[in-house]
Design a protein around this motif. Structure first.
Motif, PDB file in Angstrom:
ATOM      1  N   PRO A 172     -15.563 -46.572  47.232  1.00 48.56           N
ATOM      2  CA  PRO A 172     -16.708 -46.009  46.504  1.00 48.56           C
ATOM      3  C   PRO A 172     -17.508 -47.043  45.717  1.00 48.56           C
ATOM      4  N   THR A 173     -16.909 -48.197  45.427  1.00 54.28           N
ATOM      5  CA  THR A 173     -17.660 -49.213  44.677  1.00 54.28           C
ATOM      6  C   THR A 173     -18.024 -50.391  45.572  1.00 54.28           C
ATOM      7  N   GLY A 174     -17.770 -50.250  46.887  1.00 62.32           N
ATOM      8  CA  GLY A 174     -17.954 -51.365  47.814  1.00 62.32           C
ATOM      9  C   GLY A 174     -19.389 -51.831  47.927  1.00 62.32           C
ATOM     10  N   VAL A 184     -18.757 -45.851  38.026  1.00 63.52           N
ATOM     11  CA  VAL A 184     -18.169 -45.032  39.086  1.00 63.52           C
ATOM     12  C   VAL A 184     -16.655 -44.934  38.899  1.00 63.52           C
ATOM     13  N   ILE A 185     -16.042 -46.068  38.547  1.00 60.34           N
ATOM     14  CA  ILE A 185     -14.598 -46.088  38.315  1.00 60.34           C
ATOM     15  C   ILE A 185     -14.240 -45.129  37.179  1.00 60.34           C
ATOM     16  N   SER A 186     -15.046 -45.148  36.104  1.00 62.15           N
ATOM     17  CA  SER A 186     -14.759 -44.265  34.968  1.00 62.15           C
ATOM     18  C   SER A 186     -14.858 -42.795  35.354  1.00 62.15           C
ATOM     19  N   THR A 187     -15.877 -42.460  36.149  1.00 60.40           N
ATOM     20  CA  THR A 187     -16.026 -41.039  36.493  1.00 60.40           C
ATOM     21  C   THR A 187     -14.887 -40.584  37.402  1.00 60.40           C
ATOM     22  N   LEU A 188     -14.421 -41.460  38.297  1.00 60.52           N
ATOM     23  CA  LEU A 188     -13.263 -41.089  39.128  1.00 60.52           C
ATOM     24  C   LEU A 188     -12.021 -40.935  38.256  1.00 60.52           C
ATOM     25  N   ASP A 189     -11.889 -41.898  37.343  1.00 58.83           N
ATOM     26  CA  ASP A 189     -10.757 -41.925  36.430  1.00 58.83           C
ATOM     27  C   ASP A 189     -10.635 -40.609  35.653  1.00 58.83           C
ATOM     28  N   GLU A 190     -11.782 -40.076  35.225  1.00 60.99           N
ATOM     29  CA  GLU A 190     -11.773 -38.851  34.419  1.00 60.99           C
ATOM     30  C   GLU A 190     -11.385 -37.614  35.239  1.00 60.99           C
ATOM     31  N   SER A 191     -11.392 -37.737  36.564  1.00 64.25           N
ATOM     32  CA  SER A 191     -11.034 -36.591  37.409  1.00 64.25           C
ATOM     33  C   SER A 191      -9.546 -36.501  37.670  1.00 64.25           C
TER      34      SER A 191
END
Ligand SMILES: Nc1ncnc2c1ncn2[C@@H]1O[C@H](COP(=O)(O)OP(=O)(O)O)[C@@H](O)[C@H]1O
Ligand SMILES: [Mg+2]
Length: 224
Positions: A172-174, A184-191
């Motif tokens: 997703p961050t590629g 993007v990493i933070s929003t995934l992390d929060e899920s």
């Protein structure tokens, strides 16, 4: 304690592709468990089978042998229509190149899973998902008017709007610069917690934020 039936369990999974007259073995009798509610990183060199693995978990592709079960459902035992429904209702998918629909606004893109599932309170839930990724103010824009990082956050809002039990993200961050990648990493992390998250990544920063890491190598999964 999380319920084990919510885990993703892979048993004796094999997948090959025919290349000319040669059988290219991508996954060779792979076993793995992805615990519920955690964020898992899958790493491995290009061509090691990471996308193949995600496609098998999502039921987009079928294995030659072996099983994938999600929340106790054997995905490979379902027919195509059942797999589509499982994906729609229980899984959120994020791709490297966002895969937003250019002719729909941000809000319309995010609302799509709710419409396909015929779910209630669509506008309110769309707004909530966009707020969660910090894009509540961009709901009426079209994807072309957004940066790469913003587009990927829209894609994440679309992946979480129906509260899936499983989120699959393929690099997703590629395709993002460092700052966008961090968001993007933070929003995934929060899920994580609410969903099990399996993310394919080359980003060490993302991999290290995950609860569990595994590497695909020579057709096998090695836990780290
Ligand atoms: N549909 C397909 N047909 C033939 N070969 C494929 C197909 N999909 C993937 N492969 C091959 O399988 C291997 C693994 O691909 P992939 O899962 O995309 O790797 P990764 O995502 O780790 O880069 C590669 O050698 C690729 O060429
Ligand atoms: Mg790939």
């Amino acid at each position: 304690m999380v319920e084990t039936s919510q885990n993703v369990v892979i048993r004796a999974l094999s997948k090959s592709y025919l290349e000319g007259d040669h059988n290219h073995v991508v996954l060779n009798d792979v076993n793995a468990e992805f615990d519920a509610g955690l964020m898992h990183a899958v790493t491995g060199r290009s061509g090691s089978g990471k996308s193949t693995l995600l496609n098998l978990i999502a039921g987009i592709d079928l294995p030659d042998s072996g099983t994938v079960s999600i929340a106790g459902h054997d995905v490979s035992g379902l027919n195509e229509r059942q797999r589509t429904l499982l994906r729609r209702q229980k899984i959120g998918i994020v791709f490297q190149f966002f895969n937003l629909i250019e002719s729909l606004t941000v809000a319309e893109n995010v609302m799509l899973p709710l419409e396909l599932n015929g779910e209630p309170d669509r506008s309110q839930r769309t707004n909530e998902a966009l707020d969660r990724v910090g894009l509540g103010n961009l709901s009426q824009r079209f994807p072309a008017g957004l940066s790469g990082g913003e587009q990927q956050r829209v894609a994440i809002a679309r992946a979480i709007v129906h509260k899936p039990s499983l989120i699959l993200a393929d690099e997703p961050t590629g395709n993002l610069d460092d700052d966008s990648a961090k968001q993007v990493i933070s929003t995934l992390d929060e899920s994580r917690g609410e969903s099990t998250v399996i993310v394919v990544t080359h980003s060490m920063e993302l991999a290290e934020r995950c609860d569990q890491q595994c590497v695909l190598r020579s057709g096998q999964i090695e836990m780290r």
